[in-house]
Design a protein around this motif. Sequence first.
Motif, PDB file in Angstrom:
ATOM      1  N   SER A 112       0.812  -1.221   0.000  1.00  0.00           N
ATOM      2  CA  SER A 112       0.000   0.000   0.000  1.00  0.00           C
ATOM      3  C   SER A 112       0.846   1.272   0.000  1.00  0.00           C
ATOM      4  O   SER A 112       0.307   2.366   0.131  1.00  0.00           O
ATOM      5  CB  SER A 112      -0.921   0.010   1.220  1.00  0.00           C
ATOM      6  OG  SER A 112      -0.169  -0.068   2.419  1.00  0.00           O
ATOM      7  N   LEU A 158      -9.615  -5.373  -3.425  1.00  0.00           N
ATOM      8  CA  LEU A 158      -8.221  -5.098  -3.083  1.00  0.00           C
ATOM      9  C   LEU A 158      -7.381  -4.908  -4.335  1.00  0.00           C
ATOM     10  O   LEU A 158      -6.449  -4.092  -4.350  1.00  0.00           O
ATOM     11  CB  LEU A 158      -7.653  -6.240  -2.233  1.00  0.00           C
ATOM     12  CG  LEU A 158      -8.290  -6.441  -0.859  1.00  0.00           C
ATOM     13  CD1 LEU A 158      -7.592  -7.576  -0.111  1.00  0.00           C
ATOM     14  CD2 LEU A 158      -8.223  -5.158  -0.033  1.00  0.00           C
ATOM     15  N   THR A 215      -3.722  -2.792  -3.024  1.00  0.00           N
ATOM     16  CA  THR A 215      -3.185  -3.012  -1.692  1.00  0.00           C
ATOM     17  C   THR A 215      -3.613  -4.382  -1.188  1.00  0.00           C
ATOM     18  O   THR A 215      -4.687  -4.871  -1.565  1.00  0.00           O
ATOM     19  CB  THR A 215      -3.683  -1.932  -0.711  1.00  0.00           C
ATOM     20  OG1 THR A 215      -3.224  -2.220   0.612  1.00  0.00           O
ATOM     21  CG2 THR A 215      -5.200  -1.867  -0.695  1.00  0.00           C
ATOM     22  N   LEU A 222      -7.097  -5.374   3.678  1.00  0.00           N
ATOM     23  CA  LEU A 222      -8.561  -5.352   3.642  1.00  0.00           C
ATOM     24  C   LEU A 222      -9.051  -4.607   4.874  1.00  0.00           C
ATOM     25  O   LEU A 222      -9.192  -5.175   5.958  1.00  0.00           O
ATOM     26  CB  LEU A 222      -9.106  -6.774   3.610  1.00  0.00           C
ATOM     27  CG  LEU A 222     -10.627  -6.949   3.566  1.00  0.00           C
ATOM     28  CD1 LEU A 222     -11.214  -6.266   2.345  1.00  0.00           C
ATOM     29  CD2 LEU A 222     -11.000  -8.417   3.590  1.00  0.00           C
ATOM     30  N   GLN A 262      -5.864  -9.410   5.744  1.00  0.00           N
ATOM     31  CA  GLN A 262      -5.267  -9.709   4.453  1.00  0.00           C
ATOM     32  C   GLN A 262      -5.664 -11.130   4.082  1.00  0.00           C
ATOM     33  O   GLN A 262      -5.992 -11.937   4.957  1.00  0.00           O
ATOM     34  CB  GLN A 262      -3.734  -9.601   4.500  1.00  0.00           C
ATOM     35  CG  GLN A 262      -3.211  -8.201   4.712  1.00  0.00           C
ATOM     36  CD  GLN A 262      -1.687  -8.170   4.787  1.00  0.00           C
ATOM     37  OE1 GLN A 262      -1.030  -9.206   4.846  1.00  0.00           O
ATOM     38  NE2 GLN A 262      -1.128  -6.970   4.783  1.00  0.00           N
ATOM     39  N   GLN A 270      -5.421 -14.550  -2.988  1.00  0.00           N
ATOM     40  CA  GLN A 270      -6.199 -13.359  -3.335  1.00  0.00           C
ATOM     41  C   GLN A 270      -6.336 -13.230  -4.846  1.00  0.00           C
ATOM     42  O   GLN A 270      -7.433 -12.982  -5.369  1.00  0.00           O
ATOM     43  CB  GLN A 270      -5.525 -12.108  -2.764  1.00  0.00           C
ATOM     44  CG  GLN A 270      -6.199 -10.804  -3.187  1.00  0.00           C
ATOM     45  CD  GLN A 270      -5.402  -9.591  -2.773  1.00  0.00           C
ATOM     46  OE1 GLN A 270      -4.765  -9.562  -1.718  1.00  0.00           O
ATOM     47  NE2 GLN A 270      -5.401  -8.557  -3.612  1.00  0.00           N
TER      48      GLN A 270
END
Length: 767
Positions: free
Chosen positions: A213, A432, A437, A440, A738, A745
């Motif tokens: 991020s 996300l 990034t 979450l 995360q 992800q």
Amino acid sequence: MGEFGLLVRKWRGRAEMTQEQLAEKSSVSVRTIRRLETGPDKNFRLDTVRLLADALNLAAEERRELMSAAGVVPPLPDSPEARSDPPGADLPLAAVADQLAEVLQGRWRREMEQRGAHNPFPLPVRWQRAPDDLADHWDNVRGVRPGGTASPLDLAGDLTEIAEVYRRVPSGRLVVLGRAGAGKTILMIRFVLDYLATRTRADPVPVIVSLGSWDPTAHALRDWVVDRLLRDHPDLAAAAPGGSTLAAALVEAGRVLPVLDGFDEIPASLHHAALLALNGTSLPMLLTSRPREYRKAVTTTNVLTWAACVWIADLTSADLSDYLRRSSRTTRWDPVLSELRDRPDNLASKNLMGVLSTPLMVSLARAVYNDTGHDPVSLLDTSRFPATDDLENHLLGSFVPAVYPAHSAALPCSDWTGDRVQRWLGYLARHLGRLGTPDLAWWQLGNSLRRSARILGVVVTSTIVTVFADWLIYLPQAITESGVTFGLRVALLDGLLGGPIVGLGFGLVYGIIVEFGGVVFAPARVQIRWFGWSGRTPAARTVLARFGAGFLGGFAVGLGQQLVATIGRGMFWGFPTPIDTLIMTTLANMLVFGVIFGLAAGLVFGLTSVLETPVDLDSATTPLAMLRTNRTIVIRRVLVLAPIFMVAIAFGGTLMVTLLQGSLGQLSWPLSYGLTVGAIGGSAGALSYIFAFTAWGQWLVFCRVWLPLTGKLPWALTTFLDDAYQRGVLRQVGAVYQFRHARLQHHLGQASGHDPSRSLGQQQRKS
């Protein structure tokens, strides 16, 4: 029964509460309370302990005793819970660092247990010294004087030695390289725990932050680390000597050791700028990255100055055999392990060993095949899995169905079907991805909606709360004064006219600050004290700035309120003539009401800077704990400031009418009228402010209503997030979640429309 359970039962008996009553008061489930009171479980969560302590009304000594029995860090004698002074006030910076270290130690110990890294034993993570072209000169790493030379350091080690290896590096800079899933995250957590276990008061406190991020072109590294500290530890927003925050003071004094996770997760276009920014500081650090991304950045820029570099090795077949054999009570893995051992050159063995050479894939394979009844021998089927990519995609796609079994009684909600869970997790993953990034954050979930949808949501919500506040407060008075029929008509019309005006006003302001100001409504780092002054003197510019913002907003509301009132009176009684008299009267009323509302709002907003105090250091232990804390902060703010706003309007109006009497014509301000106007303005304005301009309010409007209503997320969202964390799909890093891994992800984000039921043993390879 453990000591913790005995204490809870004893104090629950003293309070004459049943387990059900304690559950209702503490928001902790009955099942959890029963387990804590009777079971041997030692996996206590700090926010659960705090909720129980609050519900049982424990004294400070009892609270410390309960936290000690739970094995979590009890408050220090001079901590926020043991003092009435603002957190951090007059504390030496070394003591603040010690307190931060204790909080982090408890947090990461629980996180390591939650991730199951110790069950049955940690997978071995070993490393060797990386190639010399990825590290700085040993003369620089070891800090020899100009003209001197230094020999390489022995940096080889395993997971149990990471803190020791780091301490061998004189520069305090170490880069850890490892391919996806190699165990870099567990290594970082282990580093923090081992470093803190041997930390002296002179040592900095290691703080893990995710680099994904960070925009190095917009934020200097030190400023960004300070911002991460403030996000995860709101108490560090307290003022330090010199006027900065405690977080900034800790970083500037060298009392924070940044543990920077995921250099590779920074967008590739920013790698050059990121390395330049890292080399522009003298901060010690531990940096992790995938090798390919780091090597590419190094070739176009430079290595991390003064940094040594190590490379995580792959797991061996012996590591894999021992771990999978001991992680299962059955012999289901024996044929697979025998094949890997006896025929390592077979295509099936090469493919599977290539996949299961990282802790991530091993843990996925264990989750998918240990408890689902499926046979891991299918992993050796080269017709279904001809390449390593096929195996990896299979394990990634099968993980969520494995931990969310169909028709399981363990699911918190009966409507959590496999396709819905997959869709909800996919929505979060894509959210996300759009933000760029891995973090979450619950307060950013509403940003997954289009800006136009969020503005519309604010307009509709503010309109509804204003209409109902107007009806609830003004309707009884209108009926009393004008009779049921006429009073009902007047009150209903007043609400229907005033509500949209307020809604459009809040929507306009919201759109301006979001569109042009780029504002993200983050959780508040301060709270309102119930009684008296916060003990600190706010800067005069802060008070004046808040007074000015409140005055302008209140003035605008006053203008609009009188314009609406004139229209409403004209619709019932007709518009008086001549028209110039109507215009002059309306303008005078708009001016008077604008000044009254402006001064009242300015007073309330300015008063917040005096009554505010930073929240406790422990309050952001988990994302959901931060959510509960911010809910309390917002409600407390409204309960304190809304009545002040009402009284300020009622009596401020009397004062202003007295001062302006005659200069603007004949003015009238009965106290009963002022109280009614103040009550409507205070309640409607406060509720609209919550929904439009606070993180918790945005969460309510978009995450608890809008997104579930459209099927993008479940109605029981907090339960879903916590359950996903308990099942290992999500992990916690400070105040945010995360995904378990960036690979998971990415897979979930790409799997839109995928049928999860076919992942376990039936999924055919896509053509």
